[in-house]
Design a protein around this motif. Sequence first.
Motif, short mmCIF file in Angstrom:
data_model
loop_
_atom_site.label_atom_id
_atom_site.label_comp_id
_atom_site.label_asym_id
_atom_site.label_seq_id
_atom_site.Cartn_x
_atom_site.Cartn_y
_atom_site.Cartn_z
N MET A 173 0.83 -1.19 0.00
CA MET A 173 0.00 0.00 0.00
C MET A 173 0.87 1.26 0.00
SD MET A 173 -3.09 0.97 2.54
CE MET A 173 -4.48 0.64 1.48
N ILE A 174 1.93 1.27 0.80
CA ILE A 174 2.85 2.40 0.83
C ILE A 174 4.26 1.84 0.68
CG2 ILE A 174 3.05 2.43 3.33
CD1 ILE A 174 3.24 5.49 3.17
N ASP A 175 5.09 2.53 -0.06
CA ASP A 175 6.45 2.02 -0.26
C ASP A 175 7.48 2.95 0.38
OD1 ASP A 175 6.71 4.17 -2.00
OD2 ASP A 175 6.44 2.97 -3.80
N ARG A 176 8.72 2.52 0.33
CA ARG A 176 9.80 3.27 0.99
C ARG A 176 9.97 4.65 0.37
NH1 ARG A 176 14.49 -0.86 2.83
NH2 ARG A 176 15.21 1.01 3.87
N GLU A 177 9.75 4.77 -0.92
CA GLU A 177 9.89 6.07 -1.58
C GLU A 177 8.87 7.06 -1.02
OE1 GLU A 177 11.39 9.06 -3.55
OE2 GLU A 177 12.31 7.07 -3.54
N GLN A 178 7.65 6.61 -0.76
CA GLN A 178 6.64 7.49 -0.17
C GLN A 178 7.01 7.86 1.26
OE1 GLN A 178 3.46 4.74 -1.10
NE2 GLN A 178 2.49 6.29 -2.40
N VAL A 179 7.59 6.92 1.99
CA VAL A 179 8.06 7.22 3.36
C VAL A 179 9.16 8.27 3.30
CG1 VAL A 179 9.26 6.28 5.37
CG2 VAL A 179 7.38 5.00 4.33
N ARG A 180 10.09 8.14 2.35
CA ARG A 180 11.16 9.14 2.20
C ARG A 180 10.57 10.52 1.89
NH1 ARG A 180 13.58 5.73 -1.61
NH2 ARG A 180 14.51 4.08 -0.41
N LYS A 181 9.55 10.53 1.03
CA LYS A 181 8.93 11.81 0.65
C LYS A 181 8.25 12.47 1.86
CE LYS A 181 5.72 13.95 -2.55
NZ LYS A 181 4.78 13.76 -3.64
N VAL A 182 7.52 11.69 2.63
CA VAL A 182 6.87 12.22 3.83
C VAL A 182 7.91 12.71 4.83
CG1 VAL A 182 5.44 11.61 5.84
CG2 VAL A 182 4.76 10.86 3.55
N ALA A 183 8.97 11.94 5.01
CA ALA A 183 10.04 12.34 5.93
C ALA A 183 10.68 13.65 5.45
CB ALA A 183 11.08 11.24 6.04
N LEU A 208 9.24 16.01 3.62
CA LEU A 208 8.29 17.09 3.84
C LEU A 208 8.23 17.50 5.32
CD1 LEU A 208 5.40 15.94 1.49
CD2 LEU A 208 6.95 17.87 1.12
N ALA A 209 8.42 16.51 6.19
CA ALA A 209 8.40 16.78 7.63
C ALA A 209 9.77 17.19 8.15
CB ALA A 209 7.91 15.54 8.37
N ARG A 210 10.72 17.28 7.24
CA ARG A 210 12.10 17.65 7.57
C ARG A 210 12.70 16.70 8.63
NH1 ARG A 210 9.73 22.77 6.40
NH2 ARG A 210 10.95 23.91 4.85
N LEU A 211 12.48 15.40 8.39
CA LEU A 211 13.01 14.37 9.27
C LEU A 211 14.09 13.58 8.55
CD1 LEU A 211 9.66 12.94 10.69
CD2 LEU A 211 11.23 14.49 11.85
N LYS A 212 15.15 13.27 9.25
CA LYS A 212 16.17 12.40 8.70
C LYS A 212 15.87 10.99 9.20
CE LYS A 212 19.80 15.83 8.38
NZ LYS A 212 21.14 16.24 8.77
N VAL A 213 15.70 10.05 8.27
CA VAL A 213 15.41 8.68 8.66
C VAL A 213 16.47 7.74 8.08
CG1 VAL A 213 12.92 8.97 8.98
CG2 VAL A 213 13.79 8.42 6.74
N THR A 214 16.80 6.75 8.86
CA THR A 214 17.77 5.75 8.42
C THR A 214 17.04 4.71 7.55
OG1 THR A 214 17.36 4.32 10.32
CG2 THR A 214 19.06 6.03 10.57
N PRO A 215 17.78 3.91 6.79
CA PRO A 215 17.13 2.85 6.01
C PRO A 215 16.31 1.89 6.89
CG PRO A 215 19.38 3.16 5.26
CD PRO A 215 19.22 4.01 6.48
N GLU A 216 16.78 1.63 8.11
CA GLU A 216 16.02 0.76 9.02
C GLU A 216 14.70 1.42 9.42
OE1 GLU A 216 19.29 1.72 9.71
OE2 GLU A 216 20.18 -0.13 8.95
#
Length: 96
Positions: A1-11, A13-21
């Motif tokens: 339903m949601i993929d990692r690319e969408q998670v990266r985009k949301v992060a 937009l929220a100005r969050l740095k997220v690790t691959p994990e």
Amino acid sequence: MIDREQVRKVAHLARLKVTPEEEEKFTTELGSILEYFEQLKELETENVKPTTRAIDVSNISRSDQLKPYENRDSLLGSAPESDGDYFKVPKILKEE
């Protein structure tokens, strides 16, 4: 339903740095949340009035009641300046 690319985009937009994990973890968690919203779409809401609250709440505030302050003189006495029954404060507006 949601993929990692969408998670990266949301992060992003929220100005969050997220690790691959974290991307992997959030992909699963956000997917679960979105699945829940899909379940909510199945509910019959045709005859349900729109509302801002789940329960009916009326105004529970009491009306204002004027009453004299018991230690008014001591309160006025502790002010730097007073004029009769009023506090005297520096002027902040210009007269034109």
